[in-house]
Design an enzyme around this catalytic site. Structure first.
Site, short mmCIF file in Angstrom:
data_model
loop_
_atom_site.label_atom_id
_atom_site.label_comp_id
_atom_site.label_asym_id
_atom_site.label_seq_id
_atom_site.Cartn_x
_atom_site.Cartn_y
_atom_site.Cartn_z
N THR A 340 0.82 -1.21 0.00
CA THR A 340 0.00 0.00 0.00
C THR A 340 0.85 1.26 0.00
OG1 THR A 340 -1.71 -1.18 1.22
CG2 THR A 340 -1.84 1.21 1.22
N ARG A 354 2.44 0.08 -7.75
CA ARG A 354 2.48 1.18 -6.79
C ARG A 354 3.89 1.77 -6.69
NH1 ARG A 354 -1.69 -1.80 -2.66
NH2 ARG A 354 -3.59 -0.74 -3.37
N ASN A 364 -2.32 6.01 -4.06
CA ASN A 364 -1.45 4.88 -4.42
C ASN A 364 -1.88 4.16 -5.69
OD1 ASN A 364 -3.67 3.56 -3.43
ND2 ASN A 364 -2.57 2.42 -1.83
N HIS A 367 -6.50 0.14 -6.80
CA HIS A 367 -7.15 -0.62 -5.73
C HIS A 367 -7.72 -1.91 -6.29
CE1 HIS A 367 -9.85 -1.68 -2.42
NE2 HIS A 367 -10.81 -1.80 -3.32
#
Length: 416
Positions: A340, A354, A364, A367
């Site tokens: 994350t 990411r 970031n 998802h």
């Protein structure tokens, strides 16, 4: 009654007219207003002054000879449609869209009609995989096949016996099971407009001695392994059998991927990375999330200190919603996304999405759901009850709203 009414009726009935039914897009919504704007004011003389690029300004003369008619209201459109085309039945929109999609999503620009490619399963058995793989793959390429999917897999005895259950009483069954379980098998999904027959023709007879005698250029003749009791290549014997066999070998699942507002400028690069990783983008759309939909997507985060900021960020601009298909899609996507925190991602997974595209823990880039059940739930929220084939393709063929009669416009073109 307008003063020019009689003159107008005489004009319209003085020669042939062409009557057309127009709609637009998938639902036809807004077509009446759009057409009225295109044709311009009723009086062509007025149109020439107020809207010189309109059709009546270009092709009409005055209020009587104004070249074109267009339904002015929904009621008029319905009445005129019934008058000119009494047997007309509005077509049905053949797609599935959730309420959220209809409210705020944009449809993908991907064409709905694609050239049909038949698919078949090809198996290169273990002994041939060790000795002839490159040569066999070259023959496949030369024959014009597209390799839609491939993987090496080591099969268990139970799997092989189930796969070839219909041959259980044949003399070659035990040697076949022994060959198929002695090492990894290369499974290929071959695509061509006549993939099943084309591949079976290339294989030649099942018995190697027959292949060598009757079709020496066939693959089973060319790539036989000395002292092997069975041939080295498998091909599905019908289209229905191919679909069944492919389903047994390739375990494709779907997951949802959301490119966040902070990464929308890099969405094409992210999509390229996903394709390079072996994902199929089964469906996609740009979407401005409402707080309600964002809340459903991040339901598991509700109550966290950062929840409100996260929802605000996800509703601050457009997102790209995608259904990705691959084997073990949920786990695979979570892996290539990376941690994350992008700073941690850069250290531990420098090639992750990411690490490459994220700016912060909140911004970031991407998802995805963390489990299969969650992925299915979120896909339904965004894309409705869309159905996927075994390989992740979808034609979105379940009927939904349809085009309403008032989403058409009647136009009459006077021809002289």
């Amino acid at each position: 009654m307008q003063s020019y009414f009689d003159d107008l009726i005489n004009y319209v009935t003085s020669g042939p007219c062409r009557v057309l039914v127009l709609t637009k897009g998938e639902t036809g919504e807004g077509v009446i207003e759009l057409w009225r704007k295109i044709i311009g004011p009723f009086d062509a003389a007025v149109a020439k002054e107020e809207n010189p690029n309109s059709l009546r300004a270009i092709y009409g003369t005055d209020a009587t000879s104004n070249a074109l008619h267009g339904s002015s209201t929904t009621e008029e459109a319905i009445r005129e449609l019934g008058f000119f085309y009494p047997d007309f039945r509005p077509p049905t929109v053949r797609s599935i869209r959730s309420a959220a999609s209809r409210a705020s999503g944009k449809r993908s620009k991907t064409p709905s009609s694609k050239p049909y490619l038949q698919r078949t399963l090809a198996l290169i058995r273990p002994d041939a995989l060790k000795t002839h793989k490159d040569a066999i793959m070259q023959k496949i390429e030369e024959a014009g096949f597209r390799i839609a999917m491939q993987k090496e897999v080591t099969l268990t005895q139970d799997q092989v016996e189930s796969f070839y259950a219909e041959h259980k009483d044949a003399d070659y069954f035990e040697p076949l099971v022994k060959q198929m379980t002695c090492g990894p098998v290369l499974a290929l999904c071959l695509a061509h407009n006549d993939a099943v027959e084309r591949w079976r023709s290339m294989l030649g007879p099942k018995v190697v001695s027959d292949a060598q005698q009757d079709d020496p250029e066939s693959l089973r003749a060319l790539f036989h392994v000395e002292d092997a009791e069975v041939n080295m290549l498998h091909g599905s014997d019908s289209q229905s059998r191919a679909e069944s066999e492919l389903t047994q070998i390739f375990n494709i699942e779907q997951t949802l991927a959301v490119i966040k507002p902070d990464a929308m400028q890099e969405k094409e690069q992210i999509m390229d990375k996903l394709k390079e990783a072996g994902f199929m983008i089964s469906c996609q759309k740009d979407m401005s999330l409402t707080k309600e939909i964002a809340g459903e997507i991040y339901k598991s985060k509700e109550g966290a200190d950062f929840y409100d900021d996260l929802i605000d960020h996800m509703t601050s601009g457009e997102t790209l919603m995608m259904v990705l298909s691959a084997e073990n899609a949920v786990e695979k996507l979570r892996s290539i996304m990376g941690p994350t925190d992008p700073e941690i991602a850069k250290e531990s997974h420098p090639d992750s999405l990411r690490a490459l595209f994220a700016k912060s823990v909140k911004e970031n880039a991407i998802h995805s759901p963390s489990s299969k059940d969650s992925a299915q739930e979120k896909i339904k929220i965004v894309f409705g009850d869309v159905q996927f084939d075994w390989d992740g393709t979808t034609n979105e063929v379940v009927e939904s709203d349809g085009i309403e009669p008032n989403h058409f416009v009647i136009i009459i073109i006077c021809i002289f």
